[in-house]
Design a protein around this motif. Structure first.
Motif, PDB file in Angstrom:
ATOM      1  N   LEU A  55       0.845  -1.198   0.000  1.00 29.79           N
ATOM      2  CA  LEU A  55       0.000   0.000   0.000  1.00 29.79           C
ATOM      3  C   LEU A  55       0.878   1.244   0.000  1.00 29.79           C
ATOM      4  O   LEU A  55       0.654   2.165  -0.798  1.00 29.79           O
ATOM      5  N   ASN A  56       1.892   1.271   0.858  1.00 30.39           N
ATOM      6  CA  ASN A  56       2.806   2.420   0.874  1.00 30.39           C
ATOM      7  C   ASN A  56       3.454   2.605  -0.491  1.00 30.39           C
ATOM      8  O   ASN A  56       3.527   3.715  -1.018  1.00 30.39           O
ATOM      9  N   GLY A  57       3.951   1.510  -1.051  1.00 30.48           N
ATOM     10  CA  GLY A  57       4.625   1.585  -2.350  1.00 30.48           C
ATOM     11  C   GLY A  57       3.691   2.012  -3.464  1.00 30.48           C
ATOM     12  O   GLY A  57       4.081   2.772  -4.361  1.00 30.48           O
ATOM     13  N   CYS A  58       2.457   1.538  -3.416  1.00 32.35           N
ATOM     14  CA  CYS A  58       1.489   1.903  -4.451  1.00 32.35           C
ATOM     15  C   CYS A  58       1.191   3.398  -4.395  1.00 32.35           C
ATOM     16  O   CYS A  58       1.132   4.078  -5.425  1.00 32.35           O
ATOM     17  N   LYS A  59       1.034   3.925  -3.188  1.00 30.33           N
ATOM     18  CA  LYS A  59       0.830   5.370  -3.056  1.00 30.33           C
ATOM     19  C   LYS A  59       2.084   6.119  -3.518  1.00 30.33           C
ATOM     20  O   LYS A  59       1.990   7.206  -4.080  1.00 30.33           O
ATOM     21  N   ILE A  63       1.020   8.865  -6.230  1.00 33.72           N
ATOM     22  CA  ILE A  63       1.081  10.292  -5.882  1.00 33.72           C
ATOM     23  C   ILE A  63       1.960  11.060  -6.863  1.00 33.72           C
ATOM     24  O   ILE A  63       1.510  12.058  -7.441  1.00 33.72           O
ATOM     25  N   PRO A  64       3.199  10.629  -7.115  1.00 34.64           N
ATOM     26  CA  PRO A  64       4.008  11.383  -8.090  1.00 34.64           C
ATOM     27  C   PRO A  64       3.414  11.366  -9.502  1.00 34.64           C
ATOM     28  O   PRO A  64       3.455  12.373 -10.211  1.00 34.64           O
ATOM     29  N   LEU A  65       2.838  10.233  -9.898  1.00 31.66           N
ATOM     30  CA  LEU A  65       2.238  10.126 -11.235  1.00 31.66           C
ATOM     31  C   LEU A  65       1.093  11.123 -11.403  1.00 31.66           C
ATOM     32  O   LEU A  65       1.053  11.895 -12.373  1.00 31.66           O
ATOM     33  N   ILE A  66       0.180  11.140 -10.449  1.00 28.59           N
ATOM     34  CA  ILE A  66      -0.978  12.031 -10.541  1.00 28.59           C
ATOM     35  C   ILE A  66      -0.559  13.480 -10.296  1.00 28.59           C
ATOM     36  O   ILE A  66      -1.071  14.398 -10.945  1.00 28.59           O
ATOM     37  N   ALA A  67       0.390  13.703  -9.386  1.00 22.16           N
ATOM     38  CA  ALA A  67       0.884  15.069  -9.143  1.00 22.16           C
ATOM     39  C   ALA A  67       1.457  15.657 -10.432  1.00 22.16           C
ATOM     40  O   ALA A  67       1.212  16.824 -10.755  1.00 22.16           O
ATOM     41  N   ARG A  68       2.181  14.843 -11.182  1.00 24.74           N
ATOM     42  CA  ARG A  68       2.732  15.322 -12.454  1.00 24.74           C
ATOM     43  C   ARG A  68       1.608  15.691 -13.420  1.00 24.74           C
ATOM     44  O   ARG A  68       1.668  16.718 -14.083  1.00 24.74           O
ATOM     45  N   GLU A 122      -5.384  14.027  -3.176  1.00 22.16           N
ATOM     46  CA  GLU A 122      -5.789  12.910  -2.309  1.00 22.16           C
ATOM     47  C   GLU A 122      -6.952  12.128  -2.925  1.00 22.16           C
ATOM     48  O   GLU A 122      -6.924  10.888  -2.978  1.00 22.16           O
ATOM     49  N   ASP A 123      -7.975  12.822  -3.402  1.00 24.61           N
ATOM     50  CA  ASP A 123      -9.142  12.162  -3.988  1.00 24.61           C
ATOM     51  C   ASP A 123      -8.773  11.373  -5.238  1.00 24.61           C
ATOM     52  O   ASP A 123      -9.233  10.241  -5.431  1.00 24.61           O
ATOM     53  N   ALA A 124      -7.935  11.951  -6.096  1.00 25.50           N
ATOM     54  CA  ALA A 124      -7.533  11.265  -7.328  1.00 25.50           C
ATOM     55  C   ALA A 124      -6.698  10.024  -7.015  1.00 25.50           C
ATOM     56  O   ALA A 124      -6.878   8.967  -7.636  1.00 25.50           O
ATOM     57  N   VAL A 125      -5.808  10.134  -6.048  1.00 29.81           N
ATOM     58  CA  VAL A 125      -4.972   8.989  -5.673  1.00 29.81           C
ATOM     59  C   VAL A 125      -5.840   7.884  -5.082  1.00 29.81           C
ATOM     60  O   VAL A 125      -5.677   6.706  -5.422  1.00 29.81           O
ATOM     61  N   SER A 126      -6.788   8.231  -4.222  1.00 29.49           N
ATOM     62  CA  SER A 126      -7.683   7.224  -3.643  1.00 29.49           C
ATOM     63  C   SER A 126      -8.490   6.514  -4.722  1.00 29.49           C
ATOM     64  O   SER A 126      -8.729   5.317  -4.629  1.00 29.49           O
ATOM     65  N   ALA A 127      -8.902   7.237  -5.739  1.00 31.86           N
ATOM     66  CA  ALA A 127      -9.700   6.644  -6.809  1.00 31.86           C
ATOM     67  C   ALA A 127      -8.881   5.721  -7.704  1.00 31.86           C
ATOM     68  O   ALA A 127      -9.430   4.777  -8.280  1.00 31.86           O
ATOM     69  N   LEU A 134      -8.235  -2.336  -3.717  1.00 27.55           N
ATOM     70  CA  LEU A 134      -8.378  -3.746  -3.378  1.00 27.55           C
ATOM     71  C   LEU A 134      -8.814  -3.891  -1.922  1.00 27.55           C
ATOM     72  O   LEU A 134      -9.756  -4.634  -1.604  1.00 27.55           O
ATOM     73  N   LEU A 135      -8.157  -3.159  -1.035  1.00 24.48           N
ATOM     74  CA  LEU A 135      -8.497  -3.199   0.384  1.00 24.48           C
ATOM     75  C   LEU A 135      -9.885  -2.612   0.642  1.00 24.48           C
ATOM     76  O   LEU A 135     -10.684  -3.168   1.403  1.00 24.48           O
ATOM     77  N   ARG A 136     -10.184  -1.508   0.001  1.00 21.75           N
ATOM     78  CA  ARG A 136     -11.496  -0.861   0.189  1.00 21.75           C
ATOM     79  C   ARG A 136     -12.616  -1.779  -0.278  1.00 21.75           C
ATOM     80  O   ARG A 136     -13.627  -1.943   0.397  1.00 21.75           O
ATOM     81  N   GLU A 137     -12.425  -2.415  -1.437  1.00 24.20           N
ATOM     82  CA  GLU A 137     -13.469  -3.296  -1.963  1.00 24.20           C
ATOM     83  C   GLU A 137     -13.597  -4.580  -1.154  1.00 24.20           C
ATOM     84  O   GLU A 137     -14.638  -5.240  -1.197  1.00 24.20           O
ATOM     85  N   ALA A 138     -12.562  -4.923  -0.359  1.00 29.13           N
ATOM     86  CA  ALA A 138     -12.645  -6.048   0.574  1.00 29.13           C
ATOM     87  C   ALA A 138     -13.330  -5.620   1.869  1.00 29.13           C
ATOM     88  O   ALA A 138     -13.431  -6.395   2.807  1.00 29.13           O
TER      89      ALA A 138
END
Length: 149
Positions: A55-59, A63-68, A122-127, A134-138
């Motif tokens: 989860l940490n690694g995925c964020k 985050i950098p991808l969407i921030a860009r 934050e909203d874009a990264v969560s989406a 995966l965790l949220r849908e579980a």
């Protein structure tokens, strides 16, 4: 196969007790094990610890991808995650989930961007974060906290 599909794979070999040696792509093999209290030899993180790190690694990717994409500037980024598991479910007790009951996730970011832009990130990264979703849908109770460094 479609150019839009990404396949991921791992190969694992049980060694003894509750330990496996795992291989992903061309990287060095790594051990997954359990602490002694759960029957392991404590020679590596357990699978759920790897999931929390994932989860940490995925964020750390999203985050950098969407921030860009948003032209959102930041200079520091760190993460802390902590999950809670009721081991009675792992031991076979009926009615108790075998996965995380809850997971606290914290992002610490250094940025001069406005609160509104930070919330949009934050909203874009969560989406879009695959592990988070995966965790949220579980139906894991996710508590996410973003704070400024």
């Amino acid at each position: 196969m479609s150019a839009h599909i990404l396949e991921v794979a791992a190969r694992s070999q049980w060694t003894s007790g509750v330990q496996t040696v795992n291989r992903i792509r061309d990287f060095a093999p790594f051990v997954m094990d359990e602490p002694a209290a759960l029957g392991g030899q404590n020679e590596g993180p357990n699978p759920l610890e790897f999931l929390v790190a994932s989860l940490n690694g995925c964020k750390g990717v999203m985050i950098p991808l969407i921030a860009r994409e948003m032209d959102f500037k930041f200079t520091e980024l760190s993460f802390a995650s902590e999950g809670v598991i009721d081991v009675r479910g792992l031991m076979g007790q009926e009615g108790i989930s075998t996965h995380f009951q809850s997971l606290d996730f914290q992002v610490t970011i250094r940025t001069e961007e406005s609160d509104e832009r930070l919330k949009a990130l934050e909203d874009a990264v969560s989406a879009r974060c695959p592990i988070y979703n995966l965790l949220r849908e579980a139906k894991v109770a996710l508590r996410t906290h973003w704070r400024r460094a």
